[in-house]
Design a protein around this motif. Structure first.
Motif, short mmCIF file in Angstrom:
data_model
loop_
_atom_site.label_atom_id
_atom_site.label_comp_id
_atom_site.label_asym_id
_atom_site.label_seq_id
_atom_site.Cartn_x
_atom_site.Cartn_y
_atom_site.Cartn_z
N THR A 126 -26.80 -33.86 -84.54
CA THR A 126 -25.49 -33.93 -85.20
C THR A 126 -24.36 -33.63 -84.22
O THR A 126 -23.27 -34.20 -84.32
CB THR A 126 -25.41 -32.96 -86.40
N THR A 127 -24.63 -32.73 -83.25
CA THR A 127 -23.62 -32.46 -82.22
C THR A 127 -23.36 -33.71 -81.38
O THR A 127 -22.20 -34.06 -81.11
CB THR A 127 -24.08 -31.31 -81.30
N MET A 128 -24.42 -34.40 -80.97
CA MET A 128 -24.25 -35.60 -80.15
C MET A 128 -23.61 -36.74 -80.94
O MET A 128 -22.71 -37.43 -80.43
CB MET A 128 -25.61 -36.04 -79.59
N VAL A 129 -24.04 -36.94 -82.19
CA VAL A 129 -23.44 -37.98 -83.01
C VAL A 129 -21.96 -37.69 -83.23
O VAL A 129 -21.10 -38.58 -83.13
CB VAL A 129 -24.17 -38.08 -84.37
N GLY A 130 -21.64 -36.43 -83.51
CA GLY A 130 -20.25 -36.04 -83.71
C GLY A 130 -19.41 -36.31 -82.47
O GLY A 130 -18.28 -36.81 -82.57
N SER A 131 -19.95 -36.01 -81.28
CA SER A 131 -19.19 -36.24 -80.04
C SER A 131 -18.94 -37.73 -79.82
O SER A 131 -17.87 -38.13 -79.37
CB SER A 131 -19.93 -35.63 -78.85
N LYS B 229 -4.12 -27.22 -66.54
CA LYS B 229 -4.08 -27.62 -65.14
C LYS B 229 -3.44 -28.99 -64.94
O LYS B 229 -2.70 -29.21 -63.98
CB LYS B 229 -5.50 -27.63 -64.57
N THR B 230 -3.71 -29.91 -65.87
CA THR B 230 -3.27 -31.30 -65.67
C THR B 230 -2.15 -31.73 -66.62
O THR B 230 -1.51 -32.76 -66.38
CB THR B 230 -4.46 -32.25 -65.89
N ASN B 231 -1.95 -30.95 -67.70
CA ASN B 231 -0.99 -31.32 -68.74
C ASN B 231 -1.32 -32.69 -69.35
O ASN B 231 -0.46 -33.40 -69.86
CB ASN B 231 0.45 -31.34 -68.19
N ASP B 232 -2.62 -33.03 -69.31
CA ASP B 232 -3.10 -34.30 -69.83
C ASP B 232 -3.98 -34.02 -71.05
O ASP B 232 -5.16 -33.67 -70.92
CB ASP B 232 -3.89 -35.04 -68.74
N ALA B 233 -3.41 -34.18 -72.25
CA ALA B 233 -4.13 -33.87 -73.48
C ALA B 233 -5.34 -34.78 -73.67
O ALA B 233 -6.40 -34.35 -74.14
CB ALA B 233 -3.19 -33.97 -74.68
N MET B 234 -5.20 -36.06 -73.30
CA MET B 234 -6.32 -36.99 -73.45
C MET B 234 -7.48 -36.64 -72.53
O MET B 234 -8.64 -36.79 -72.90
CB MET B 234 -5.84 -38.42 -73.18
N LEU B 235 -7.17 -36.17 -71.33
CA LEU B 235 -8.23 -35.75 -70.42
C LEU B 235 -8.96 -34.54 -70.99
O LEU B 235 -10.20 -34.46 -70.93
CB LEU B 235 -7.64 -35.42 -69.05
N ALA B 236 -8.21 -33.60 -71.56
CA ALA B 236 -8.82 -32.42 -72.18
C ALA B 236 -9.74 -32.84 -73.32
O ALA B 236 -10.85 -32.30 -73.48
CB ALA B 236 -7.74 -31.47 -72.68
N PHE B 237 -9.31 -33.79 -74.11
CA PHE B 237 -10.11 -34.33 -75.21
C PHE B 237 -11.38 -34.98 -74.69
O PHE B 237 -12.48 -34.76 -75.20
CB PHE B 237 -9.25 -35.32 -76.00
N ARG B 238 -11.24 -35.79 -73.64
CA ARG B 238 -12.39 -36.49 -73.06
C ARG B 238 -13.43 -35.51 -72.51
O ARG B 238 -14.63 -35.67 -72.75
CB ARG B 238 -11.89 -37.40 -71.94
N VAL B 239 -12.96 -34.48 -71.80
CA VAL B 239 -13.89 -33.49 -71.25
C VAL B 239 -14.56 -32.70 -72.37
O VAL B 239 -15.75 -32.40 -72.30
CB VAL B 239 -13.14 -32.53 -70.28
N GLY B 240 -13.81 -32.41 -73.43
CA GLY B 240 -14.40 -31.72 -74.58
C GLY B 240 -15.51 -32.53 -75.23
O GLY B 240 -16.56 -31.99 -75.59
N LEU B 241 -15.30 -33.84 -75.37
CA LEU B 241 -16.32 -34.71 -75.94
C LEU B 241 -17.57 -34.75 -75.06
O LEU B 241 -18.71 -34.67 -75.56
CB LEU B 241 -15.77 -36.13 -76.11
N CYS B 242 -17.37 -34.88 -73.76
CA CYS B 242 -18.49 -34.93 -72.83
C CYS B 242 -19.27 -33.62 -72.86
O CYS B 242 -20.51 -33.61 -72.87
CB CYS B 242 -17.98 -35.22 -71.42
N ALA B 243 -18.54 -32.50 -72.92
CA ALA B 243 -19.18 -31.19 -72.98
C ALA B 243 -20.02 -31.05 -74.25
O ALA B 243 -21.13 -30.51 -74.22
CB ALA B 243 -18.12 -30.09 -72.91
N ALA B 244 -19.49 -31.55 -75.37
CA ALA B 244 -20.24 -31.48 -76.62
C ALA B 244 -21.51 -32.32 -76.57
O ALA B 244 -22.57 -31.91 -77.06
CB ALA B 244 -19.35 -31.92 -77.78
N PHE B 245 -21.41 -33.51 -75.96
CA PHE B 245 -22.59 -34.38 -75.85
C PHE B 245 -23.68 -33.70 -75.02
O PHE B 245 -24.85 -33.69 -75.41
CB PHE B 245 -22.20 -35.71 -75.21
N ILE B 246 -23.28 -33.11 -73.88
CA ILE B 246 -24.25 -32.38 -73.05
C ILE B 246 -24.79 -31.18 -73.82
O ILE B 246 -25.99 -30.87 -73.76
CB ILE B 246 -23.59 -31.94 -71.73
N GLY B 247 -23.90 -30.51 -74.56
CA GLY B 247 -24.34 -29.36 -75.36
C GLY B 247 -25.37 -29.75 -76.39
O GLY B 247 -26.32 -29.00 -76.65
N GLY B 248 -25.22 -30.92 -77.00
CA GLY B 248 -26.21 -31.40 -77.96
C GLY B 248 -27.56 -31.62 -77.32
O GLY B 248 -28.62 -31.32 -77.91
#
Length: 517
Positions: free
Chosen positions: A291-296, A106-125
């Motif tokens: 470990t999921t949260m630490v990894g994120s 949607k945004t063609n912004d790789a860093m934004l995709a990375f940032r959202v992935g990290l946030c999602a993993a933290f919430i997932g943990g």
């Protein structure tokens, strides 16, 4: 008695190769997609994400080594096997294609995709940690055959089915190693004079064939040294905080995936218990979330989890040593750029044969520890999982052809005898629907109609909010409403049976009331 646990057993070599390459293949897949499909810079993927994966998996494997050692010391047994641990397959594909991918496209912004992935993993943990406090209630109230049947279905499909398809896709390099494993492990052939583990023989044989036929070449091996270096993970707490602004639309994806994740851990613990290794549920499930949260926080956007397969590695004679070696290997490979070198020496297909065995072993152990009357429960639980795999294959075929399923008309699909809508309905939320449908049948087999009706209402509720049978969570989606109403009717039918046949009568013993299953 001064007991000292011997943490390295005859099966630890095979388990080390199997668990390491299972997780390693996921790392390679994710790396390729992020680099070449998403266009993320190598400095982030190789320099930050992969090292963070190494640290997270090292910490988790170190913990499960310690946990196995404590259990062995407590019970004074040498045959205690550690829980396999790493990046979850469904979480990795979900994060790539349902969270990070849509943001990038949607945004063609790789860093934004990375940032959202990290946030999602933290919430997932966080969700994984919260799930730990519901684990005991789930074990007590969900029929044992449904819980383990759901797990064995996932193992046979995502380990054995997928592995066999990949092996026969490159038959020259892996079919012969596969038959060595089938004969020596599944067939339990006489190996009294064989000192080298069969799994190691299979992997070495596959590598020799691959090098002899030119599948692996010296040129590729030499070029694989280009990425050597030392990569230190960074702290991404600030990026995660920024990601919270973008995360809300993806909560309907994160929540079901992470519910599935902690259920997977719970089922892994149950399968370990079935073969004699009783680990503390809550503590193990909390550690997955930690470990999921630490990894994120260090740059890993993919949740970690206990893998399926403990009974398989235990059947091979593995103890806790493989967990320690796998953790150290992940750390070494991910921090130094050795990823390409390993794959330039050993063909992935040759390692997959061990995972094929593990899938069969998990299913076989489940059947052995389940009363015959519950076999239909296990078979029924396989259906949504199988269609989830079929959906993955169909979608991959559409993408390879340069099109999307939505661009093809229903008439075209019907003429090709492809019931795509039915496949998608069964595949969406497959893990959860598989568990609930199997639980309904298990309760009916025990003539506990009220409880079966309650699980049917659970199916209805999940349908009404789009958690199963739909692409994403939504309030009263069209398909979810139709199936939710049907599940409500099923619940009424079961409640009627309860009033007529069960109410006021003593319950027959069910699988939940007996030690043997």
């Amino acid at each position: 008695m001064n007991f000292k646990y011997k943490w390295w057993g005859k099966g630890d070599i095979d388990a080390t190769f199997g668990v390491f390459f299972d997780g390693f293949s996921k790392i390679l897949t994710a790396t390729g997609i992020m680099l070449f499909a998403f266009g993320m810079p190598a400095s982030i993927v190789i320099g930050q994400i992969v090292p963070a994966i190494g640290v997270a998996t090292f910490l988790g494997n170190l913990w499960y080594f310690y946990e196995a050692k404590c259990l062995a010391q407590k019970e004074q047994r040498h045959d205690v096997t550690a829980q396999p641990f790493g990046i979850g397959a469904s979480q990795l594909t979900g994060w790539l294609y349902l969270i990070m991918g849509p943001v990038y496209w949607k945004t063609n912004d790789a860093m934004l995709a990375f940032r959202v992935g990290l946030c999602a993993a933290f919430i997932g943990g966080i969700i994984e940690v919260l799930g730990a406090f519901a684990g005991r209630w789930i074990v007590k109230n969900v029929p044992h055959s449904a819980l383990l049947g759901n797990m064995s279905a996932s193992a046979i499909v995502w380990l054995s089915f997928v592995g066999i398809a990949l092996v026969f896709d490159k038959p020259i390099y892996a079919v012969l190693p596969l038959f060595i494993v089938i004969i020596d492990y599944l067939g339990k052939a006489d190996k009294r004079f064989q000192k080298i583990p069969s799994g190691l023989i299979a992997i070495v044989l596959g590598a020799v064939i691959a090098w002899s036929t030119g599948y692996l070449t010296p040129e590729n091996f030499i070029s694989s040294f280009d990425d050597l270096g030392f990569y230190v993970p960074h702290f991404f707490g600030g990026e995660i905080l920024k990601g919270f602004k973008e995360i809300v639309p993806f909560l309907p994806v994160i929540i079901p995936l992470q519910i599935n994740n902690f259920l997977s851990t719970l089922q892994g613990l149950e399968s370990a218990k079935d073969v004699g290794d009783c680990y503390p549920e809550r503590r193990s499930m909390v550690m997955d979330g930690v470990t999921t949260m630490v990894g994120s926080l260090l740059g890993n956007p993919f949740p970690t989890t206990v893998y399926f397969g403990h009974p398989g590695w235990k059947a091979l004679g593995a103890r806790a040593g493989y967990s320690l070696v796998v953790g150290i290997a992940y750390l070494l490979v991910c921090l130094t750029g050795l990823t390409g070198i390993v794959m330039a020496v050993i063909p992935t297909e040759a390692v997959l044969v061990l995972l094929i065995f593990v899938g069969f072993s998990v299913t076989g152990t489940t059947l052995q520890n389940t009363k015959a009357k519950y076999f239909p429960v296990i078979l029924l639980s396989m259906i949504p999982i199988v269609f989830q795999y079929i959906q993955t294959l169909v979608n991959s075929a559409f993408q390879a052809a340069g099109t999307e399923a939505a661009s093809i008309t229903a008439e075209q699909l019907t003429s090709a005898s492809l019931p795509l809508e039915g496949i998608n309905i069964l595949a969406n939320g497959a893990f959860l629907s598989s568990l609930l449908i199997a639980a309904v049948l298990a309760c009916v087999l025990d003539k506990r109609y009220f409880r079966a009706g309650a699980f049917s209402l659970g199916l209805a509720f999940c349908s009404f909010i789009g958690m199963i049978h739909c692409e994403s969570i939504a309030w009263l989606p069209k398909t979810g409403v139709v199936l939710g109403i049907i599940y409500c009717v099923v619940a009424l039918y079961l409640f009627a049976k309860y009033v007529i046949f069960e109410r006021g009568k003593p319950h027959p013993l069910s699988e939940s009331d007996t030690a043997a299953d």
